[in-house]
Motif scaffolding. Structure first.
Motif, PDB file in Angstrom:
ATOM      1  N   LEU A   1       0.972  -1.191  -0.022  1.00 46.52           N
ATOM      2  CA  LEU A   1       0.053   0.135   0.080  1.00 46.52           C
ATOM      3  C   LEU A   1       1.074   1.253   0.060  1.00 46.52           C
ATOM      4  O   LEU A   1       1.864   1.305   0.992  1.00 46.52           O
ATOM      5  N   HIS A   2       0.788   2.244  -0.980  1.00 50.93           N
ATOM      6  CA  HIS A   2       1.466   3.232  -1.035  1.00 50.93           C
ATOM      7  C   HIS A   2       0.490   4.440  -0.893  1.00 50.93           C
ATOM      8  O   HIS A   2      -0.396   4.593  -1.880  1.00 50.93           O
ATOM      9  N   TYR A   3       0.680   5.302  -0.028  1.00 50.62           N
ATOM     10  CA  TYR A   3      -0.214   6.501   0.375  1.00 50.62           C
ATOM     11  C   TYR A   3       0.590   7.715   0.180  1.00 50.62           C
ATOM     12  O   TYR A   3       1.581   7.837   1.232  1.00 50.62           O
ATOM     13  N   ALA A   4       0.025   8.555  -0.811  1.00 56.83           N
ATOM     14  CA  ALA A   4       0.887   9.932  -1.187  1.00 56.83           C
ATOM     15  C   ALA A   4       0.028  11.017  -0.721  1.00 56.83           C
ATOM     16  O   ALA A   4      -1.171  11.142  -0.848  1.00 56.83           O
ATOM     17  N   GLY A   5       0.740  12.094  -0.270  1.00 55.11           N
ATOM     18  CA  GLY A   5       0.095  13.313  -0.012  1.00 55.11           C
ATOM     19  C   GLY A   5       1.243  14.448   0.054  1.00 55.11           C
ATOM     20  O   GLY A   5       2.187  14.095   0.023  1.00 55.11           O
ATOM     21  N   ARG A   6       0.782  15.592   0.373  1.00 54.66           N
ATOM     22  CA  ARG A   6       1.369  16.786   0.457  1.00 54.66           C
ATOM     23  C   ARG A   6       2.330  16.684   1.569  1.00 54.66           C
ATOM     24  O   ARG A   6       3.424  16.986   1.774  1.00 54.66           O
ATOM     25  N   SER A   7       1.642  16.437   2.858  1.00 57.66           N
ATOM     26  CA  SER A   7       2.426  16.189   4.252  1.00 57.66           C
ATOM     27  C   SER A   7       1.805  15.357   4.841  1.00 57.66           C
ATOM     28  O   SER A   7       0.568  15.146   4.952  1.00 57.66           O
ATOM     29  N   ARG A   8       2.302  14.594   6.050  1.00 54.35           N
ATOM     30  CA  ARG A   8       1.609  13.884   6.824  1.00 54.35           C
ATOM     31  C   ARG A   8       0.582  14.366   7.699  1.00 54.35           C
ATOM     32  O   ARG A   8      -0.296  13.621   7.885  1.00 54.35           O
ATOM     33  N   GLU A   9       0.907  15.602   8.130  1.00 53.08           N
ATOM     34  CA  GLU A   9      -0.230  16.239   8.912  1.00 53.08           C
ATOM     35  C   GLU A   9      -1.587  16.557   8.215  1.00 53.08           C
ATOM     36  O   GLU A   9      -2.603  16.790   8.795  1.00 53.08           O
ATOM     37  N   VAL A  10      -1.316  16.473   6.770  1.00 51.42           N
ATOM     38  CA  VAL A  10      -2.850  16.569   5.998  1.00 51.42           C
ATOM     39  C   VAL A  10      -3.499  15.264   5.755  1.00 51.42           C
ATOM     40  O   VAL A  10      -4.378  15.084   4.806  1.00 51.42           O
ATOM     41  N   MET A  11      -2.849  14.169   5.867  1.00 53.21           N
ATOM     42  CA  MET A  11      -3.317  12.866   5.462  1.00 53.21           C
ATOM     43  C   MET A  11      -3.753  11.936   6.591  1.00 53.21           C
ATOM     44  O   MET A  11      -3.204  11.443   7.643  1.00 53.21           O
ATOM     45  N   GLY A  12      -5.061  11.862   6.693  1.00 51.99           N
ATOM     46  CA  GLY A  12      -5.968  10.986   7.352  1.00 51.99           C
ATOM     47  C   GLY A  12      -5.557   9.763   7.365  1.00 51.99           C
ATOM     48  O   GLY A  12      -5.216   9.132   6.457  1.00 51.99           O
ATOM     49  N   PHE A  13      -5.509   8.963   8.567  1.00 52.35           N
ATOM     50  CA  PHE A  13      -5.334   7.611   8.825  1.00 52.35           C
ATOM     51  C   PHE A  13      -3.838   7.065   8.573  1.00 52.35           C
ATOM     52  O   PHE A  13      -3.536   6.011   8.575  1.00 52.35           O
ATOM     53  N   ALA A  14      -2.975   7.959   8.096  1.00 47.40           N
ATOM     54  CA  ALA A  14      -1.537   7.503   8.147  1.00 47.40           C
ATOM     55  C   ALA A  14      -1.021   6.845   9.121  1.00 47.40           C
ATOM     56  O   ALA A  14      -0.368   5.779   9.105  1.00 47.40           O
ATOM     57  N   ASP A  15      -1.082   7.432  10.567  1.00 48.09           N
ATOM     58  CA  ASP A  15      -0.775   6.428  11.316  1.00 48.09           C
ATOM     59  C   ASP A  15      -1.556   4.861  11.718  1.00 48.09           C
ATOM     60  O   ASP A  15      -1.022   4.321  12.081  1.00 48.09           O
ATOM     61  N   ASP A  16      -2.825   5.218  11.513  1.00 49.31           N
ATOM     62  CA  ASP A  16      -3.564   3.910  11.803  1.00 49.31           C
ATOM     63  C   ASP A  16      -3.378   2.950  10.728  1.00 49.31           C
ATOM     64  O   ASP A  16      -3.182   1.806  10.940  1.00 49.31           O
ATOM     65  N   LEU A  17      -2.864   3.321   9.415  1.00 52.83           N
ATOM     66  CA  LEU A  17      -2.485   2.159   8.560  1.00 52.83           C
ATOM     67  C   LEU A  17      -1.128   1.653   8.952  1.00 52.83           C
ATOM     68  O   LEU A  17      -1.102   0.392   8.864  1.00 52.83           O
ATOM     69  N   SER A  18      -0.407   2.325   9.174  1.00 51.19           N
ATOM     70  CA  SER A  18       0.988   1.780   9.700  1.00 51.19           C
ATOM     71  C   SER A  18       0.852   0.752  10.866  1.00 51.19           C
ATOM     72  O   SER A  18       1.554  -0.237  10.968  1.00 51.19           O
ATOM     73  N   GLU A  19       0.037   1.022  11.614  1.00 52.24           N
ATOM     74  CA  GLU A  19      -0.147   0.174  12.986  1.00 52.24           C
ATOM     75  C   GLU A  19      -1.046  -0.977  12.573  1.00 52.24           C
ATOM     76  O   GLU A  19      -0.649  -1.941  12.944  1.00 52.24           O
ATOM     77  N   ARG A  20      -1.853  -0.806  11.698  1.00 52.74           N
ATOM     78  CA  ARG A  20      -2.853  -1.743  11.295  1.00 52.74           C
ATOM     79  C   ARG A  20      -2.003  -2.939  10.128  1.00 52.74           C
ATOM     80  O   ARG A  20      -2.115  -4.166  10.355  1.00 52.74           O
ATOM     81  N   PHE A  21      -1.357  -2.524   9.398  1.00 51.65           N
ATOM     82  CA  PHE A  21      -0.862  -2.975   8.335  1.00 51.65           C
ATOM     83  C   PHE A  21       0.783  -3.215   7.980  1.00 51.65           C
ATOM     84  O   PHE A  21       1.297  -3.920   7.354  1.00 51.65           O
ATOM     85  N   GLY A  22       1.553  -2.641   9.079  1.00 53.98           N
ATOM     86  CA  GLY A  22       2.749  -2.743   9.206  1.00 53.98           C
ATOM     87  C   GLY A  22       3.764  -2.220   7.902  1.00 53.98           C
ATOM     88  O   GLY A  22       3.520  -1.334   7.354  1.00 53.98           O
ATOM     89  N   ASP A  23       4.801  -3.257   7.744  1.00 54.64           N
ATOM     90  CA  ASP A  23       5.608  -3.035   6.609  1.00 54.64           C
ATOM     91  C   ASP A  23       4.942  -2.935   5.374  1.00 54.64           C
ATOM     92  O   ASP A  23       5.639  -2.639   4.223  1.00 54.64           O
ATOM     93  N   ALA A  24       3.706  -3.467   5.103  1.00 55.24           N
ATOM     94  CA  ALA A  24       2.821  -3.300   3.842  1.00 55.24           C
ATOM     95  C   ALA A  24       2.617  -1.741   3.503  1.00 55.24           C
ATOM     96  O   ALA A  24       2.543  -1.530   2.251  1.00 55.24           O
ATOM     97  N   VAL A  25       2.744  -0.976   4.285  1.00 53.00           N
ATOM     98  CA  VAL A  25       2.416   0.471   4.332  1.00 53.00           C
ATOM     99  C   VAL A  25       3.688   1.305   3.866  1.00 53.00           C
ATOM    100  O   VAL A  25       4.549   0.974   4.719  1.00 53.00           O
TER     101      VAL A  25
END
Length: 313
Positions: free
Chosen positions: A135-159
């Motif tokens: 899973l590749h998730y792209a955005g301008r900066s991490r603070e404007v990207m919803g779910f970025a932390d949730d994704l890493s926690e749930r799917f680990g290295d796949a993200v």
């Protein structure tokens, strides 16, 4: 179509502009089941809007979850949604899926901005089935990207989270170059989809392995749009399509019954043969070669470069 009466059980701000909404049946009954990639259409001021359903895993329960990014210069749907609070009632269509996962086949999931929402459910479905994915998730900066932390926690290295403002910015050529025989699923703004599809086409990726969903209002008026005419070949009727209105809207107002669905230019259901005239393609369905050929178009979003189109309707 029978619609669902829903209650907003919880509103959770994710970023300054993105909020997540947990929805339950107003009568507290069971909601219809759905598959990864599905959306509901919520009645908002001025019409309805499609929002993808989110599920991180089986533990999410039977509630519906959606996330909405506020667009202050948009048509008003996101402002309506961001005006909701816990306990408010809304009406929506049952879930429908135009963006399904191919069962059992490895995948690369690519999301831009709020286009992450259907991708989350795809990742959860693939993980539950034991199917490899990235899973590749792209955005301008991490603070404007919803779910970025949730994704890493749930799917680990796949993200992998890609931010334009640091060294992690998305390298499309690298991601698609490593695709191999996996399927590519893309959801996000038009710029990302167009770039990814062109890169995939240039790399020789078969079109059947590239799946897209657009998270822009593709039918919105563009500066410089001019009226044009559409002639219906079967009847000879001629309709004028003004800026800000789609071919489908005008023809249906004129009494025609047309087959269509997404009205975003990404499902392909409204594809129509062009007998004469030059389309102005604004979909994300056709390949570059099909656009250049000009023999078909998606009449929910595309317009005309010529003064008149004659369509096989």
């Amino acid at each position: 179509m029978t619609k669902l009466d829903l209650i907003v059980a919880k509103v959770r701000p994710l970023t300054e502009r993105i909020s997540e909404f947990t929805l339950q049946a107003a009568d507290r009954g069971a909601l219809p089941e759905w598959e990864a990639g599905a959306h509901i259409r919520v009645d908002v001021d001025g019409g309805d809007r499609a929002y993808s359903l989110i599920r991180f895993g089986a533990g999410d329960g039977g509630d519906y979850r959606i996330a909405v990014q506020r667009e202050d210069d948009g048509a008003g749907g996101s402002r309506f949604m961001h005006g909701l609070k816990d306990g408010d009632r809304i009406v929506a269509t049952p879930p429908k899926c135009d963006f399904p996962v191919v069962a059992g086949e490895a995948a690369v999931l690519l999301a831009g901005g709020i286009g992450i929402t259907p991708i989350i459910s795809m990742a959860a479905e693939l993980q539950a089935a034991g199917v490899p994915f990235e899973l590749h998730y792209a955005g301008r900066s991490r603070e404007v990207m919803g779910f970025a932390d949730d994704l890493s926690e749930r799917f680990g290295d796949a993200v992998t989270v890609h931010c334009d403002d640091d060294e992690s910015a998305l390298d499309l050529a690298a991601v698609i170059g490593a695709l191999g025989d996996r399927h590519l699923y893309i959801c996000g703004p038009r710029g990302l989809i167009d770039a990814a599809r062109s890169t995939a086409e240039a790399a020789g990726v078969p079109g059947a392995r590239v799946h897209v969903e657009l998270f822009d209002n593709a039918s919105a008026a563009v500066e410089g749009d001019r009226p044009f005419e559409v002639e219906v070949a079967s009847s000879g009727e001629v309709f004028t399509i003004p800026p800000g209105k789609s071919i489908i809207e005008v023809l249906e107002e004129g009494g025609m019954d047309l087959i269509h669905d997404c009205q975003r230019g990404d499902c392909g259901i409204c594809q129509t043969d062009v007998i004469s005239g030059e389309p102005d393609h604004r979909d994300v369905v056709l390949s570059d070669a099909e656009r250049a050929e000009g023999k078909v178009m998606q009449i929910c979003v595309s317009r005309a470069k010529s003064a008149r189109l004659v369509l096989d309707l």
